[in-house]
Motif scaffolding. Sequence first.
Motif, PDB file in Angstrom:
ATOM      1  N   ASP A  30       0.812  -1.213   0.000  1.00 45.69           N
ATOM      2  CA  ASP A  30       0.000   0.000   0.000  1.00 45.69           C
ATOM      3  C   ASP A  30       0.852   1.272   0.000  1.00 45.69           C
ATOM      4  O   ASP A  30       0.307   2.384   0.055  1.00 45.69           O
ATOM      5  CB  ASP A  30      -0.934   0.010   1.215  1.00 45.69           C
ATOM      6  CG  ASP A  30      -1.970  -1.098   1.152  1.00 45.69           C
ATOM      7  OD1 ASP A  30      -2.321  -1.531   0.032  1.00 45.69           O
ATOM      8  OD2 ASP A  30      -2.426  -1.540   2.225  1.00 45.69           O
ATOM      9  N   LEU A  31       2.155   1.110  -0.054  1.00 46.79           N
ATOM     10  CA  LEU A  31       3.056   2.258   0.043  1.00 46.79           C
ATOM     11  C   LEU A  31       2.861   3.294  -1.065  1.00 46.79           C
ATOM     12  O   LEU A  31       2.844   4.493  -0.781  1.00 46.79           O
ATOM     13  CB  LEU A  31       4.514   1.791   0.101  1.00 46.79           C
ATOM     14  CG  LEU A  31       5.549   2.880   0.356  1.00 46.79           C
ATOM     15  CD1 LEU A  31       5.318   3.563   1.694  1.00 46.79           C
ATOM     16  CD2 LEU A  31       6.956   2.282   0.289  1.00 46.79           C
ATOM     17  N   PRO A  32       2.709   2.924  -2.335  1.00 49.58           N
ATOM     18  CA  PRO A  32       2.570   3.952  -3.377  1.00 49.58           C
ATOM     19  C   PRO A  32       1.392   4.908  -3.138  1.00 49.58           C
ATOM     20  O   PRO A  32       1.546   6.127  -3.270  1.00 49.58           O
ATOM     21  CB  PRO A  32       2.398   3.147  -4.664  1.00 49.58           C
ATOM     22  CG  PRO A  32       3.099   1.851  -4.378  1.00 49.58           C
ATOM     23  CD  PRO A  32       2.802   1.567  -2.921  1.00 49.58           C
ATOM     24  N   ASP A  33       0.228   4.377  -2.774  1.00 42.42           N
ATOM     25  CA  ASP A  33      -0.935   5.232  -2.527  1.00 42.42           C
ATOM     26  C   ASP A  33      -0.727   6.102  -1.291  1.00 42.42           C
ATOM     27  O   ASP A  33      -1.079   7.283  -1.280  1.00 42.42           O
ATOM     28  CB  ASP A  33      -2.202   4.399  -2.364  1.00 42.42           C
ATOM     29  CG  ASP A  33      -2.649   3.749  -3.665  1.00 42.42           C
ATOM     30  OD1 ASP A  33      -2.249   4.237  -4.749  1.00 42.42           O
ATOM     31  OD2 ASP A  33      -3.393   2.757  -3.600  1.00 42.42           O
ATOM     32  N   VAL A 111      -4.585  18.028  10.998  1.00 42.00           N
ATOM     33  CA  VAL A 111      -4.795  17.031   9.954  1.00 42.00           C
ATOM     34  C   VAL A 111      -3.786  15.928  10.238  1.00 42.00           C
ATOM     35  O   VAL A 111      -2.577  16.163  10.247  1.00 42.00           O
ATOM     36  CB  VAL A 111      -4.590  17.641   8.546  1.00 42.00           C
ATOM     37  CG1 VAL A 111      -4.649  16.557   7.479  1.00 42.00           C
ATOM     38  CG2 VAL A 111      -5.641  18.720   8.288  1.00 42.00           C
ATOM     39  N   ILE A 112      -4.293  14.731  10.524  1.00 42.08           N
ATOM     40  CA  ILE A 112      -3.459  13.612  10.965  1.00 42.08           C
ATOM     41  C   ILE A 112      -3.188  12.649   9.827  1.00 42.08           C
ATOM     42  O   ILE A 112      -4.094  12.225   9.112  1.00 42.08           O
ATOM     43  CB  ILE A 112      -4.140  12.842  12.124  1.00 42.08           C
ATOM     44  CG1 ILE A 112      -4.402  13.771  13.314  1.00 42.08           C
ATOM     45  CG2 ILE A 112      -3.308  11.631  12.540  1.00 42.08           C
ATOM     46  CD1 ILE A 112      -3.195  14.233  14.071  1.00 42.08           C
ATOM     47  N   THR A 113      -1.927  12.256   9.693  1.00 35.60           N
ATOM     48  CA  THR A 113      -1.476  11.289   8.701  1.00 35.60           C
ATOM     49  C   THR A 113      -0.292  10.528   9.271  1.00 35.60           C
ATOM     50  O   THR A 113       0.332  10.978  10.228  1.00 35.60           O
ATOM     51  CB  THR A 113      -1.081  12.007   7.389  1.00 35.60           C
ATOM     52  OG1 THR A 113      -0.587  11.038   6.475  1.00 35.60           O
ATOM     53  CG2 THR A 113      -0.029  13.050   7.615  1.00 35.60           C
ATOM     54  N   GLY A 114       0.030   9.376   8.697  1.00 34.14           N
ATOM     55  CA  GLY A 114       1.233   8.660   9.120  1.00 34.14           C
ATOM     56  C   GLY A 114       1.076   7.159   9.185  1.00 34.14           C
ATOM     57  O   GLY A 114       0.193   6.565   8.585  1.00 34.14           O
ATOM     58  N   ILE A 115       1.989   6.553   9.952  1.00 35.55           N
ATOM     59  CA  ILE A 115       2.074   5.101  10.142  1.00 35.55           C
ATOM     60  C   ILE A 115       1.921   4.838  11.646  1.00 35.55           C
ATOM     61  O   ILE A 115       2.553   5.516  12.443  1.00 35.55           O
ATOM     62  CB  ILE A 115       3.452   4.570   9.675  1.00 35.55           C
ATOM     63  CG1 ILE A 115       3.748   4.961   8.216  1.00 35.55           C
ATOM     64  CG2 ILE A 115       3.554   3.064   9.864  1.00 35.55           C
ATOM     65  CD1 ILE A 115       5.163   4.608   7.746  1.00 35.55           C
ATOM     66  N   ARG A 116       1.210   3.982  12.097  1.00 41.29           N
ATOM     67  CA  ARG A 116       0.220   3.055  11.656  1.00 41.29           C
ATOM     68  C   ARG A 116      -1.159   3.592  11.931  1.00 41.29           C
ATOM     69  O   ARG A 116      -1.415   4.212  12.962  1.00 41.29           O
ATOM     70  CB  ARG A 116       0.402   1.730  12.393  1.00 41.29           C
ATOM     71  CG  ARG A 116       1.672   0.999  12.023  1.00 41.29           C
ATOM     72  CD  ARG A 116       1.871  -0.301  12.716  1.00 41.29           C
ATOM     73  NE  ARG A 116       0.923  -1.343  12.341  1.00 41.29           N
ATOM     74  CZ  ARG A 116       0.994  -2.589  12.779  1.00 41.29           C
ATOM     75  NH1 ARG A 116       1.967  -2.960  13.584  1.00 41.29           N
ATOM     76  NH2 ARG A 116       0.094  -3.452  12.415  1.00 41.29           N
ATOM     77  N   THR A 117      -2.070   3.284  11.018  1.00 43.30           N
ATOM     78  CA  THR A 117      -3.450   3.759  11.047  1.00 43.30           C
ATOM     79  C   THR A 117      -4.089   3.595  12.418  1.00 43.30           C
ATOM     80  O   THR A 117      -4.622   4.545  12.980  1.00 43.30           O
ATOM     81  CB  THR A 117      -4.281   2.977  10.000  1.00 43.30           C
ATOM     82  OG1 THR A 117      -3.659   3.108   8.733  1.00 43.30           O
ATOM     83  CG2 THR A 117      -5.717   3.436   9.962  1.00 43.30           C
ATOM     84  N   THR A 142      -2.787   7.363   5.712  1.00 42.16           N
ATOM     85  CA  THR A 142      -2.238   6.537   6.790  1.00 42.16           C
ATOM     86  C   THR A 142      -1.880   5.180   6.196  1.00 42.16           C
ATOM     87  O   THR A 142      -2.428   4.768   5.171  1.00 42.16           O
ATOM     88  CB  THR A 142      -3.219   6.353   7.968  1.00 42.16           C
ATOM     89  OG1 THR A 142      -4.341   5.576   7.548  1.00 42.16           O
ATOM     90  CG2 THR A 142      -3.665   7.694   8.539  1.00 42.16           C
ATOM     91  N   LEU A 143      -0.966   4.517   6.851  1.00 43.84           N
ATOM     92  CA  LEU A 143      -0.491   3.216   6.378  1.00 43.84           C
ATOM     93  C   LEU A 143      -0.534   2.225   7.524  1.00 43.84           C
ATOM     94  O   LEU A 143      -0.191   2.565   8.664  1.00 43.84           O
ATOM     95  CB  LEU A 143       0.956   3.347   5.871  1.00 43.84           C
ATOM     96  CG  LEU A 143       1.607   2.098   5.277  1.00 43.84           C
ATOM     97  CD1 LEU A 143       0.931   1.706   3.961  1.00 43.84           C
ATOM     98  CD2 LEU A 143       3.101   2.348   5.043  1.00 43.84           C
ATOM     99  N   GLU A 160      -9.600  -3.517   6.165  1.00 47.26           N
ATOM    100  CA  GLU A 160     -10.510  -3.771   7.289  1.00 47.26           C
ATOM    101  C   GLU A 160     -10.099  -2.950   8.514  1.00 47.26           C
ATOM    102  O   GLU A 160     -10.953  -2.406   9.221  1.00 47.26           O
ATOM    103  CB  GLU A 160     -10.511  -5.256   7.645  1.00 47.26           C
ATOM    104  CG  GLU A 160     -11.180  -6.123   6.607  1.00 47.26           C
ATOM    105  CD  GLU A 160     -11.007  -7.606   6.895  1.00 47.26           C
ATOM    106  OE1 GLU A 160     -12.031  -8.317   6.850  1.00 47.26           O
ATOM    107  OE2 GLU A 160      -9.868  -8.048   7.163  1.00 47.26           O
ATOM    108  N   ILE A 161      -8.816  -2.861   8.770  1.00 44.62           N
ATOM    109  CA  ILE A 161      -8.319  -2.084   9.909  1.00 44.62           C
ATOM    110  C   ILE A 161      -8.656  -0.616   9.718  1.00 44.62           C
ATOM    111  O   ILE A 161      -9.118   0.057  10.654  1.00 44.62           O
ATOM    112  CB  ILE A 161      -6.804  -2.309  10.095  1.00 44.62           C
ATOM    113  CG1 ILE A 161      -6.536  -3.770  10.486  1.00 44.62           C
ATOM    114  CG2 ILE A 161      -6.229  -1.344  11.131  1.00 44.62           C
ATOM    115  CD1 ILE A 161      -5.087  -4.188  10.375  1.00 44.62           C
ATOM    116  N   LYS A 162      -8.474  -0.110   8.506  1.00 46.03           N
ATOM    117  CA  LYS A 162      -8.784   1.294   8.232  1.00 46.03           C
ATOM    118  C   LYS A 162     -10.282   1.556   8.399  1.00 46.03           C
ATOM    119  O   LYS A 162     -10.685   2.581   8.959  1.00 46.03           O
ATOM    120  CB  LYS A 162      -8.323   1.688   6.831  1.00 46.03           C
ATOM    121  CG  LYS A 162      -6.814   1.844   6.735  1.00 46.03           C
ATOM    122  CD  LYS A 162      -6.396   2.267   5.341  1.00 46.03           C
ATOM    123  CE  LYS A 162      -4.900   2.516   5.297  1.00 46.03           C
ATOM    124  NZ  LYS A 162      -4.494   3.167   4.043  1.00 46.03           N
TER     125      LYS A 162
END
Length: 192
Positions: A30-33, A111-117, A142-143, A160-162
Amino acid sequence: MSALNAARSALVIIDVQESFRQAPFWSDADLPDFKRAVLRLERGAREHGVPVVHIFHIGKAGPFTKESGFVTPLAWLPDSPDAVFEKHTHNAFTDTGLDLWLRRRGIGHLVITGIRTEQCCETTTRVASDIGYAVDYVTEATLTFPMTHAGTGRIYSPAEIKAHTELVLAERFARIADVDDALTGWQSQRAS
């Protein structure tokens, strides 16, 4: 941008660090998206004068220790954030100075983004909401990775986790947003 989110914004990029690439669960699937979404947000923040904050997790062992040399941004993440904070917990606020930095700048919308969802991004969102910030949770930026339920052995996909994370955050702790929502909000904020 709604009245709730009318306060000045910041983009918070959580744990986009080399440490994760060393983990046994790492996957580029899922890294490219994810990368595309984060870079659009980062570029949009810069264009609209929105501060960009990088958060890095420091752990007690393995690739998350400073000594490992892996607590560095993933190579594609742009340099020169407005601030960098190191955390030792799942949320980006406990003992980091982030809250004070934001409040001193009149920032009330994140605005939140990052690893792990479902871990540091979700936990930071919950804490931010509890201490008074309006939050846009940008799920597409998020990843996460597949997880196996310890009791049943069922494997949950990143999708599913997202979906579960959105379910538990929506209208309680955050507005679930996409990149376009965030960019439109910043454009509206700048125009006002």
